[in-house]
Scaffold this motif. Sequence first.
Motif, PDB file in Angstrom:
ATOM      1  N   GLU A 220      10.310   4.563 -50.094  1.00 30.96           N
ATOM      2  CA  GLU A 220      10.462   4.869 -48.664  1.00 30.96           C
ATOM      3  C   GLU A 220       9.591   3.937 -47.822  1.00 30.96           C
ATOM      4  O   GLU A 220      10.030   3.417 -46.793  1.00 30.96           O
ATOM      5  CB  GLU A 220      10.089   6.325 -48.397  1.00 30.96           C
ATOM      6  CG  GLU A 220      10.259   6.736 -46.938  1.00 30.96           C
ATOM      7  CD  GLU A 220       9.859   8.171 -46.684  1.00 30.96           C
ATOM      8  OE1 GLU A 220       9.495   8.492 -45.535  1.00 30.96           O
ATOM      9  OE2 GLU A 220       9.894   8.990 -47.635  1.00 30.96           O
ATOM     10  N   VAL A 240      16.307   5.025 -45.837  1.00 30.42           N
ATOM     11  CA  VAL A 240      15.073   5.786 -45.630  1.00 30.42           C
ATOM     12  C   VAL A 240      15.377   7.281 -45.556  1.00 30.42           C
ATOM     13  O   VAL A 240      14.710   8.107 -46.184  1.00 30.42           O
ATOM     14  CB  VAL A 240      14.355   5.311 -44.346  1.00 30.42           C
ATOM     15  CG1 VAL A 240      13.236   6.285 -43.968  1.00 30.42           C
ATOM     16  CG2 VAL A 240      13.767   3.917 -44.552  1.00 30.42           C
ATOM     17  N   ASP A 241      16.406   7.652 -44.790  1.00 28.97           N
ATOM     18  CA  ASP A 241      16.776   9.068 -44.676  1.00 28.97           C
ATOM     19  C   ASP A 241      17.166   9.649 -46.034  1.00 28.97           C
ATOM     20  O   ASP A 241      16.783  10.767 -46.386  1.00 28.97           O
ATOM     21  CB  ASP A 241      17.939   9.232 -43.691  1.00 28.97           C
ATOM     22  CG  ASP A 241      17.516   9.010 -42.246  1.00 28.97           C
ATOM     23  OD1 ASP A 241      16.309   9.154 -41.969  1.00 28.97           O
ATOM     24  OD2 ASP A 241      18.378   8.697 -41.412  1.00 28.97           O
ATOM     25  N   VAL A 243      16.262   8.573 -49.031  1.00 30.48           N
ATOM     26  CA  VAL A 243      15.109   8.657 -49.935  1.00 30.48           C
ATOM     27  C   VAL A 243      14.244   9.856 -49.575  1.00 30.48           C
ATOM     28  O   VAL A 243      13.696  10.538 -50.460  1.00 30.48           O
ATOM     29  CB  VAL A 243      14.307   7.343 -49.915  1.00 30.48           C
ATOM     30  CG1 VAL A 243      12.987   7.496 -50.669  1.00 30.48           C
ATOM     31  CG2 VAL A 243      15.122   6.215 -50.534  1.00 30.48           C
ATOM     32  N   ARG A 244      14.130  10.173 -48.297  1.00 28.70           N
ATOM     33  CA  ARG A 244      13.384  11.373 -47.898  1.00 28.70           C
ATOM     34  C   ARG A 244      14.026  12.631 -48.480  1.00 28.70           C
ATOM     35  O   ARG A 244      13.337  13.545 -48.944  1.00 28.70           O
ATOM     36  CB  ARG A 244      13.323  11.464 -46.376  1.00 28.70           C
ATOM     37  CG  ARG A 244      12.345  10.480 -45.746  1.00 28.70           C
ATOM     38  CD  ARG A 244      12.412  10.519 -44.239  1.00 28.70           C
ATOM     39  NE  ARG A 244      11.487   9.543 -43.652  1.00 28.70           N
ATOM     40  CZ  ARG A 244      11.563   9.113 -42.398  1.00 28.70           C
ATOM     41  NH1 ARG A 244      12.526   9.570 -41.591  1.00 28.70           N
ATOM     42  NH2 ARG A 244      10.684   8.239 -41.952  1.00 28.70           N
ATOM     43  N   ARG A 247      13.246  12.771 -52.168  1.00 31.83           N
ATOM     44  CA  ARG A 247      11.870  13.215 -52.447  1.00 31.83           C
ATOM     45  C   ARG A 247      11.788  14.738 -52.419  1.00 31.83           C
ATOM     46  O   ARG A 247      11.105  15.355 -53.243  1.00 31.83           O
ATOM     47  CB  ARG A 247      10.902  12.612 -51.433  1.00 31.83           C
ATOM     48  CG  ARG A 247      10.690  11.113 -51.596  1.00 31.83           C
ATOM     49  CD  ARG A 247       9.695  10.576 -50.572  1.00 31.83           C
ATOM     50  NE  ARG A 247       8.363  11.128 -50.789  1.00 31.83           N
ATOM     51  CZ  ARG A 247       7.334  10.930 -49.959  1.00 31.83           C
ATOM     52  NH1 ARG A 247       7.507  10.213 -48.863  1.00 31.83           N
ATOM     53  NH2 ARG A 247       6.156  11.444 -50.222  1.00 31.83           N
TER      54      ARG A 247
END
Length: 271
Positions: A220, A240-241, A243-244, A247
């Motif tokens: 990220e 990025v969204d 991968v968040r 997580r």
Amino acid sequence: MNLSALEGNQRIKDQLSQQERGRGLSHAYIISGPAGSGRHVLAQRLAAAMLCTGAGERPCGRCGPCLKVEKGLHPDISLVCGSEGGKPIAVDQVRQLRADAYIRPNEGERKIYLLEGADRMNPSAQNAMLKLLEEGPPYAAFLLIADNAGGLLQTVRSRCEELTLTAAAEPVQDVERGALVQRLAGALERAGELELLEAAMELDVKRSREELSALLADLETELGTRAVRGGRRKRLFRAVDLVRQLRSAAGVNVGGGQLSGWLCAGMFEDL
């Protein structure tokens, strides 16, 4: 005390920091450990801390004495080592050191001697150090650098504080994780579906929840950095969204294989 240049050995860092804040650093240390453990780094940092004139944490790395120590130019630091051919420090050298120690420092408040290969000195040379270690001038400090403190006489060891370093472990996992993060970030930014799937399959390797979480956190961060630098921002922000979300899923025991499929499907959905 600023010992960030020394890798690992947190216990010793904490010990010396407490000493420096409290009663002050000792006049004599045996610094031992295997090659790669940072013996010389620690000796230099201790010498710099003893001579530092900066405010706050020592060594500050900015004052005149610190800069001279870093460049090996400080007149109040003497390196004592054996003659050519790898010979150990001789008794005559110790006697010369002993005479020199009673001459006051040139610039600083301390006069520091670094004894290289101290554990290889013969008993006569070590015995010649005893009185100096016990009753030397208050401004004199001695850093005995050794492979193995056990090579020194007990009478010498009892007059010094011992700092036994361990070699910093090779950060293999961190290096491998960093390489995987770069491959994944590159695929998320530029690759087509098949190439991304191939890269993402590397997530489908047995890892602990903590390892997977650390990998995704690094990913990220890398994606965000690339977006700030002006890469393919639409894809990077979507990544990025995703991968968040991954997580969060990793925190409830979703496996790496499921995450890789989720990542590929999410990247190309309505893109």
